[in-house]
Design a protein around this motif. Structure first.
Motif: not given
Length: 54
Positions: A7-27
């Motif tokens: 779960a922590l590994l997946l969380f890290g991957v998702v956070l890395g992806t969100v850092a590069h996604a547009p803010f509207a998509f993240t919201l």
């Protein structure tokens, strides 16, 4: 314990992806996840009340 590590590994991957996604998509994704978790919590709460009443 293995579940927690995964779960922590997946969380890290998702956070890395969100850092590069547009803010509207993240919201929007955050709102969808929050709604899903809220619905899940309500269903679990109501399900436990019904099963404990018997």
């Amino acid at each position: 314990m293995l579940f927690l590590v995964a779960a922590l590994l997946l969380f890290g991957v998702v956070l890395g992806t969100v850092a590069h996604a547009p803010f509207a998509f993240t919201l929007v994704a955050g709102v969808v996840i929050a709604a899903w978790l809220g619905i899940f919590a309500l269903r679990e709460r109501n399900g436990r009340r019904r099963s404990s009443a018997h």
